[in-house]
Enzyme design. Structure first.
Site, PDB file in Angstrom:
ATOM      1  N   ASN A  90       0.802  -1.226   0.000  1.00 26.42           N
ATOM      2  CA  ASN A  90       0.000   0.000   0.000  1.00 26.42           C
ATOM      3  C   ASN A  90       0.834   1.274   0.000  1.00 26.42           C
ATOM      4  O   ASN A  90       0.379   2.305  -0.488  1.00 26.42           O
ATOM      5  CB  ASN A  90      -0.928  -0.011   1.218  1.00 26.42           C
ATOM      6  CG  ASN A  90      -1.575   1.339   1.471  1.00 26.42           C
ATOM      7  OD1 ASN A  90      -2.512   1.734   0.781  1.00 26.42           O
ATOM      8  ND2 ASN A  90      -1.051   2.071   2.459  1.00 26.42           N
ATOM      9  N   SER A 142      -4.144   1.980  -8.912  1.00 27.61           N
ATOM     10  CA  SER A 142      -4.992   3.171  -9.018  1.00 27.61           C
ATOM     11  C   SER A 142      -5.674   3.161 -10.378  1.00 27.61           C
ATOM     12  O   SER A 142      -5.148   2.571 -11.338  1.00 27.61           O
ATOM     13  CB  SER A 142      -4.152   4.441  -8.874  1.00 27.61           C
ATOM     14  OG  SER A 142      -4.904   5.597  -9.215  1.00 27.61           O
ATOM     15  N   TYR A 155       3.429   8.798 -11.338  1.00 25.64           N
ATOM     16  CA  TYR A 155       2.462   8.009 -10.572  1.00 25.64           C
ATOM     17  C   TYR A 155       1.738   7.003 -11.471  1.00 25.64           C
ATOM     18  O   TYR A 155       1.574   5.833 -11.109  1.00 25.64           O
ATOM     19  CB  TYR A 155       1.457   8.959  -9.922  1.00 25.64           C
ATOM     20  CG  TYR A 155       0.547   8.332  -8.905  1.00 25.64           C
ATOM     21  CD1 TYR A 155       0.995   8.034  -7.622  1.00 25.64           C
ATOM     22  CD2 TYR A 155      -0.786   8.054  -9.218  1.00 25.64           C
ATOM     23  CE1 TYR A 155       0.151   7.471  -6.676  1.00 25.64           C
ATOM     24  CE2 TYR A 155      -1.643   7.495  -8.279  1.00 25.64           C
ATOM     25  CZ  TYR A 155      -1.170   7.199  -7.014  1.00 25.64           C
ATOM     26  OH  TYR A 155      -2.016   6.645  -6.083  1.00 25.64           O
ATOM     27  N   ALA A 156       1.322   7.445 -12.648  1.00 21.60           N
ATOM     28  CA  ALA A 156       0.627   6.559 -13.585  1.00 21.60           C
ATOM     29  C   ALA A 156       1.534   5.418 -14.033  1.00 21.60           C
ATOM     30  O   ALA A 156       1.097   4.258 -14.115  1.00 21.60           O
ATOM     31  CB  ALA A 156       0.135   7.357 -14.796  1.00 21.60           C
ATOM     32  N   ALA A 157       2.796   5.738 -14.314  1.00 21.80           N
ATOM     33  CA  ALA A 157       3.740   4.702 -14.742  1.00 21.80           C
ATOM     34  C   ALA A 157       3.943   3.669 -13.648  1.00 21.80           C
ATOM     35  O   ALA A 157       3.953   2.458 -13.897  1.00 21.80           O
ATOM     36  CB  ALA A 157       5.071   5.342 -15.118  1.00 21.80           C
ATOM     37  N   LYS A 159       1.906   2.942 -11.075  1.00 25.85           N
ATOM     38  CA  LYS A 159       0.696   2.185 -10.792  1.00 25.85           C
ATOM     39  C   LYS A 159       0.356   1.212 -11.920  1.00 25.85           C
ATOM     40  O   LYS A 159      -0.200   0.135 -11.675  1.00 25.85           O
ATOM     41  CB  LYS A 159      -0.471   3.135 -10.528  1.00 25.85           C
ATOM     42  CG  LYS A 159      -0.328   3.935  -9.239  1.00 25.85           C
ATOM     43  CD  LYS A 159      -0.177   3.034  -8.017  1.00 25.85           C
ATOM     44  CE  LYS A 159      -0.180   3.814  -6.715  1.00 25.85           C
ATOM     45  NZ  LYS A 159      -0.062   2.910  -5.534  1.00 25.85           N
ATOM     46  N   ILE A 188     -10.731   8.741  -3.374  1.00 28.71           N
ATOM     47  CA  ILE A 188     -10.973   8.286  -2.007  1.00 28.71           C
ATOM     48  C   ILE A 188     -10.689   9.430  -1.029  1.00 28.71           C
ATOM     49  O   ILE A 188      -9.681  10.127  -1.149  1.00 28.71           O
ATOM     50  CB  ILE A 188     -10.080   7.085  -1.649  1.00 28.71           C
ATOM     51  CG1 ILE A 188     -10.227   5.977  -2.703  1.00 28.71           C
ATOM     52  CG2 ILE A 188     -10.415   6.572  -0.259  1.00 28.71           C
ATOM     53  CD1 ILE A 188     -11.615   5.390  -2.828  1.00 28.71           C
TER      54      ILE A 188
END
Length: 247
Positions: A90, A142, A155-157, A159, A188
């Site tokens: 996490n 995500s 972050y996209a890469a 996740k 969230i």
């Protein structure tokens, strides 16, 4: 009935947000809920809180980006508890910027924690699961890892990489009794969103078909399900918990 009775469960980044909700959920379901977090004060405070409620818990100060830190904590847990049944990857950070403005430091910081950290923890824990012939690896991705997002190349890469690793592990470890699944949260309501202006939150809610933000408990409940025997035939799945935002 306690669905995770006496299971030895590690949650990385368990001192806040989704990790904290998951740690509490696991503890309430009977697991020995072990928090791996870099923040010693928060980790110690949460441990005292859970123990005061009569739950079984533990805390290790761990930097998931540091393989030696991860290896040391894993060895300590095996020595103390004898096995590891569940790992929830996490721990994560954000360092947002558009591609043209993103620095090398911003890129590497997110990759180190959100991608390499997941690899480190799974690499350290998986051999003990294989040895036992049982394990549940749950990695928090995500919806950004599925569809991308403005200003989040790093972050996209990371996740998306978590999803690819999860599917690979499902193929490699499934035959050894170890399940690997990913959870992809949408918007969230965590501490990060608490600091945002109400008009920004309103716009976020308006994009979700359910017209509301999710709660950390929504993610914790899915994690607990995937960790339980009720999910015995789920392996290699990516479960979006997003109120339908990706439709």
């Amino acid at each position: 009935m306690s669905t995770l009775s006496n299971k030895i469960a590690i949650v990385t980044g368990g001192s806040s947000g989704l990790g904290k909700a998951t740690l509490k959920k696991f503890a309430s379901e009977g697991a020995v809920a072990i928090n791996w977090d870099i923040n010693t004060q928060r980790g110690t405070d949460l441990l005292k809180e859970l123990e005061a409620q009569g739950f079984k818990s533990d805390f290790y100060q761990v930097d998931t980006a540091d393989i030696q830190s991860v290896t040391n904590a894993t060895s300590s847990i095996i020595q103390k508890y004898g096995c590891i049944d569940i790992l929830v990857n996490n721990a994560g950070i954000t360092r947002d910027a558009t591609l043209l403005k993103m620095t090398d430091e911003q890129w590497q910081a997110v990759i180190n924690i959100n991608l390499t950290g997941v690899f480190n923890c799974t690499k350290a824990v998986a051999p003990y699961m294989v040895e036992k012939g049982y394990g549940r690896i749950i990695s928090i991705s995500s919806v950004v890892g599925l569809y991308g997002n403005f200003g989040q190349t790093n972050y996209a890469a990371a996740k998306a990489g978590v999803i690819a690793m999860t599917q690979t592990w499902a193929k490699e470890l499934g035959r050894k009794g170890v399940h690997a699944n990913a959870v992809a949260p949408g918007f969230i309501q965590t501490e990060i969103l608490d600091a945002m202006p109400e008009e920004v939150l309103a716009k976020m809610r308006s994009k979700v078909p359910l017209q509301k933000l999710g709660s950390p408990d929504d993610i914790a409940n899915v994690n607990a399900f995937l960790a339980s025997s009720a999910a015995d035939y789920i392996n290699g799945a990516v479960i979006s918990v997003d109120g339908g935002i990706t439709l």
